[in-house]
Every structure is written in structure tokens, then in C-alpha cells.
Write a protein that holds these residues in place. Structure first.
Motif, mmCIF file in Angstrom:
data_model
loop_
_atom_site.group_PDB
_atom_site.id
_atom_site.type_symbol
_atom_site.label_atom_id
_atom_site.label_comp_id
_atom_site.label_asym_id
_atom_site.label_seq_id
_atom_site.Cartn_x
_atom_site.Cartn_y
_atom_site.Cartn_z
ATOM 1 N N ALA A 42 0.720 -0.972 0.137
ATOM 2 C CA ALA A 42 0.154 -0.012 -0.162
ATOM 3 C C ALA A 42 0.791 1.353 -0.106
ATOM 4 O O ALA A 42 0.675 2.476 -0.658
ATOM 5 C CB ALA A 42 -0.800 -0.195 1.194
ATOM 6 N N SER A 45 2.394 1.830 -3.672
ATOM 7 C CA SER A 45 1.466 2.553 -4.372
ATOM 8 C C SER A 45 1.249 4.042 -4.026
ATOM 9 O O SER A 45 1.074 4.819 -4.876
ATOM 10 C CB SER A 45 0.051 1.782 -4.334
ATOM 11 O OG SER A 45 0.332 0.492 -4.761
ATOM 12 N N SER A 49 2.253 7.297 -6.192
ATOM 13 C CA SER A 49 0.982 8.286 -6.720
ATOM 14 C C SER A 49 1.467 9.645 -6.237
ATOM 15 O O SER A 49 1.415 10.635 -7.023
ATOM 16 C CB SER A 49 -0.284 7.967 -6.080
ATOM 17 O OG SER A 49 -1.235 8.778 -6.323
ATOM 18 N N ASN A 68 -5.144 6.134 -1.572
ATOM 19 C CA ASN A 68 -5.112 4.617 -2.073
ATOM 20 C C ASN A 68 -5.018 4.929 -3.569
ATOM 21 O O ASN A 68 -5.317 5.924 -4.056
ATOM 22 C CB ASN A 68 -6.636 4.426 -1.906
ATOM 23 C CG ASN A 68 -7.622 5.023 -2.690
ATOM 24 O OD1 ASN A 68 -7.452 6.357 -2.659
ATOM 25 N ND2 ASN A 68 -8.589 4.465 -2.863
ATOM 26 N N HIS A 69 -4.196 3.861 -4.310
ATOM 27 C CA HIS A 69 -4.023 3.893 -5.432
ATOM 28 C C HIS A 69 -4.633 2.369 -6.226
ATOM 29 O O HIS A 69 -4.111 1.237 -5.619
ATOM 30 C CB HIS A 69 -2.519 3.819 -5.836
ATOM 31 C CG HIS A 69 -2.014 3.987 -7.050
ATOM 32 N ND1 HIS A 69 -2.264 4.956 -7.894
ATOM 33 C CD2 HIS A 69 -1.225 2.993 -8.011
ATOM 34 C CE1 HIS A 69 -1.704 4.735 -9.116
ATOM 35 N NE2 HIS A 69 -1.151 3.392 -9.106
ATOM 36 N N GLU A 70 -5.473 2.431 -6.940
ATOM 37 C CA GLU A 70 -6.064 1.140 -7.242
ATOM 38 C C GLU A 70 -4.920 -0.013 -7.773
ATOM 39 O O GLU A 70 -4.104 0.545 -8.550
ATOM 40 C CB GLU A 70 -7.192 1.324 -8.528
ATOM 41 C CG GLU A 70 -8.207 2.435 -8.057
ATOM 42 C CD GLU A 70 -9.070 1.597 -6.989
ATOM 43 O OE1 GLU A 70 -9.089 0.217 -6.977
ATOM 44 O OE2 GLU A 70 -9.701 2.418 -6.287
ATOM 45 N N PRO A 71 -4.985 -1.152 -7.498
ATOM 46 C CA PRO A 71 -6.341 -1.785 -6.896
ATOM 47 C C PRO A 71 -6.176 -1.912 -5.333
ATOM 48 O O PRO A 71 -6.841 -2.504 -4.585
ATOM 49 C CB PRO A 71 -6.324 -3.158 -7.360
ATOM 50 C CG PRO A 71 -4.821 -3.356 -7.607
ATOM 51 C CD PRO A 71 -4.014 -2.128 -7.933
ATOM 52 N N LEU A 72 -5.273 -1.391 -4.876
ATOM 53 C CA LEU A 72 -4.837 -1.430 -3.302
ATOM 54 C C LEU A 72 -5.813 -0.311 -2.608
ATOM 55 O O LEU A 72 -5.583 0.887 -3.150
ATOM 56 C CB LEU A 72 -3.314 -1.442 -3.248
ATOM 57 C CG LEU A 72 -2.658 -2.675 -3.522
ATOM 58 C CD1 LEU A 72 -0.939 -2.434 -3.167
ATOM 59 C CD2 LEU A 72 -3.279 -3.984 -2.786
ATOM 60 N N PRO A 73 -6.299 -0.496 -1.428
ATOM 61 C CA PRO A 73 -6.602 0.535 -0.665
ATOM 62 C C PRO A 73 -5.585 1.396 0.083
ATOM 63 O O PRO A 73 -4.172 0.992 -0.192
ATOM 64 C CB PRO A 73 -7.743 -0.012 0.493
ATOM 65 C CG PRO A 73 -6.875 -1.546 0.622
ATOM 66 C CD PRO A 73 -6.294 -1.761 -0.987
ATOM 67 N N SER A 74 -5.733 2.321 0.970
ATOM 68 C CA SER A 74 -5.127 2.953 1.584
ATOM 69 C C SER A 74 -4.501 2.251 2.738
ATOM 70 O O SER A 74 -4.802 1.551 3.450
ATOM 71 C CB SER A 74 -5.670 4.556 2.077
ATOM 72 O OG SER A 74 -6.546 4.095 3.124
#
Length: 320
Positions: A42, A45, A49, A68-74
Motif C-alpha cells: 500500500a 502505491s 502516486s 489509495n491507488h487502485e487496486p490497493l486501498p490506503s
């Protein structure tokens, strides 16, 4: 018959022994690496970002926790999901494991009261969780310094410390629940399954059930529905019922602490916006006032669950 000596005699011994067992446990090793690897994914990502963002952000460190950066949540969302697993893994066999190994009667035959045993096991688990969360907190700050190259300010450090304290309180709720179930059920497998079932219900199912129950208590007003708005009474009931879940309390507290522009955690009314400069950050003291009810709710839940477990444990019969 009156007890001799302090009921807390031996708490330190139990804490040290349990900490040593937890630190050398293969189960804790697996849980810790699960959380670390998921959190690293996470964070990677989030850092990727943020490095693509050219705009200046005065709270860049805090965004590492919330972006958060798809596909992972924050990072915070992942912790809200994984902290209960770690707490349940620490506490589901705290007492029934002693029963099954037939060591509980031997321990209580020493100059250690039940009070000291239960409190020591809980404190050891809470210290273990606090150490793990502190290591994750330091990892976030260190990776932010290395890859973003921006040193955190005093406000950011204070808010991230508040995040750490609230996360420990959140872990305490699930640890107290797991220990309560380890007292109620003699089978460790049963205690673990019931704890995981409660966790899944409160985390996954309850957020879907709360709005439906709120609509039965306070039916939606057609006048608001025509305007595409939620009925205020229904929204208030939905929020009150959702806050039964510790996960919801933790998520709301994290929003206010890690997002300084957050001014309210419930339905927004016009009188709350008078004199407010939208988009301007709040000082830390104001954010702490906003999250104070959620923090007290987590502490109260921990105390209530521990007291119930304490009473049940004191009334149990211990056989050799």
C-alpha cells in the motif's frame, strides 16, 4: 477468606513471560509479516502516486496514510482490516490454552492471583500490538523521508502520533474481545472462529445492515427523496448504528486526524458551515475534539469487554 497481599502481585512477571512467548511465536511471526508486506504494498502505491503529483502539499506525510491507488486501498484502510486479525491471533487462546495444557492450576498455585494473570496477559498483548504498530509507523515515516525527500513538520508528526495512539486503542478492543472468548470457550478453535465471525459481521455485514435498520426506525421522507437528499433523521440513525462497529469508529477517527480539512464526521448542516473557510486545515486541537467521542468509544469498549471477561474468569472453576 480475605486475600493476602496485593492482587496485582506478579503482573510484571506475567507480562515479561507472555511478551517472550509472543516474540518467539511462529504465529506472531506470520501475522507480523502478513501486515508488513501488505502495508509495504500500500505504501509503494501511495509513494508512486504522490511522486507524480507536482503540487505542493503541506501535509505530504499524512497523505501516505490515506492515499489509495487502485487496486490497493490506503495504508489506514489496510490497518483497519488487519489489526483485528493480529489482536485475535494474540488473544483467542490466552486462557483456554492454559486450560488445555493443564497449566492454569499450576500457575495459580504460585503467589499469583487470577487478577494478575488476566491483567498481565492483556497488558502483554497490548504492548506487543503497540510495538508492532510503532514499527509500522516508523516504517511509514522512514520510507516517506527516503522516497519523497520532504521532512515532516511538527503538525504532521503530532497527527501521526495521534493516529498511532488511536490505533492501539482500536487493537485493544479486539484483544479484549478475543480474551473474553478465550475465557468463555474452552476450545481454542471455537474461540477463534467466534472471534473471526464477530469481526466479519461488524466489519462487512453491519455497515450494510445499519442503513436498513435506520430506515425502519426513521422512514425516509419523500420530500427529501425528491430532491435526491437523505432524510436527516435517517442519516443520524444510520451513523449511530454504524458506530457500534469498532471499525467504523477507527475509520472516522482516522479521517479527522489524518485529514486536517475535515470539520465534521456526521451529516453536515448549514449552521455548521457558518464562518467556516472551506478547504482550510484545522489545528490539531480542534481535530482531537472531533475524534474525542470515537476515541472514548474505543476505550470504553475495551474496558467493558475486559471487565466482562474478568468477572467470568473470577467465577470459573479451575481444576488440576
Amino acid at each position: 477468606m480475605r486475600r493476602e497481599g496485593s492482587p496485582f502481585q506478579g503482573v510484571g512477571t506475567v507480562v515479561v513471560k507472555e511478551l517472550a512467548d509472543n516474540l518467539s511465536s511462529a504465529r506472531m511471526f506470520v501475522l507480523e509479516w502478513l501486515i508488513v508486506l501488505t502495508a509495504l504494498a500500500a505504501l509503494y502505491s501511495a509513494i508512486d502516486s504522490l511522486r507524480r503529483t507536482t503540487a505542493q502539499d503541506p501535509f505530504l506525510l499524512l497523505r501516505l496514510f490515506t492515499v489509495n491507488h487502485e487496486p490497493l486501498p490506503s495504508f489506514v484502510a489496510i490497518l483497519g482490516f488487519l489489526i483485528p486479525l493480529m489482536a485475535i491471533g494474540l488473544g483467542f487462546d490466552a486462557i483456554n490454552g492454559e486450560h488445555n495444557r493443564r497449566t492454569l492450576s499450576r500457575i495459580l498455585a504460585q503467589p499469583i492471583y487470577r487478577d494478575a494473570l488476566l491483567i498481565g496477559k492483556f497488558l502483554a498483548g497490548l504492548v506487543m500490538l503497540a510495538m508492532s504498530l510503532a514499527a509500522l509507523w516508523l516504517m511509514v515515516i522512514g520510507l516517506g523521508l527516503i522516497f519523497l525527500g520532504v521532512p515532516p513538520g511538527g503538525e504532521e508528526m503530532s497527527r501521526s502520533l495521534a493516529f498511532l495512539v488511536i490505533a492501539v486503542f482500536y487493537a485493544g478492543v479486539w484483544l479484549a474481545l478475543a480474551m473474553l472468548l478465550s475465557i468463555v470457550f474452552r476450545s481454542a478453535a471455537t474461540a477463534a472462529l467466534v472471534a473471526l465471525g464477530i469481526w466479519l459481521f461488524l466489519t462487512v455485514l453491519w455497515p450494510m445492515l445499519a442503513p436498513a435498520i435506520a430506515q425502519m426506525i426513521a422512514p425516509p421522507d419523500p420530500r427529501y427523496a425528491i430532491l435526491g437528499m437523505e432524510t436527516p433523521d435517517t442519516a443520524i440513525w444510520t451513523q449511530m448504528l454504524s458506530r457500534i462497529s469498532p471499525n467504523d469508529l477507527f475509520s472516522e477517527a482516522m479521517v479527522a486526524v489524518l485529514s486536517p480539512t475535515t470539520r465534521t464526521l456526521g451529516p453536515v448542516f448549514l449552521d455548521q458551515l457558518r464562518g467556516a473557510v472551506l478547504g482550510s486545515p484545522l489545528p490539531l486541537s480542534q481535530s482531537l475534539i472531533i475524534v474525542w467521542p470515537q476515541t472514548v468509544g474505543l476505550i470504553a469498549g475495551t474496558i467493558a469487554l475486559f471487565v466482562i471477561g474478568y468477572v467470568v474468569f473470577q467465577r470459573q472453576e479451575v481444576r488440576a
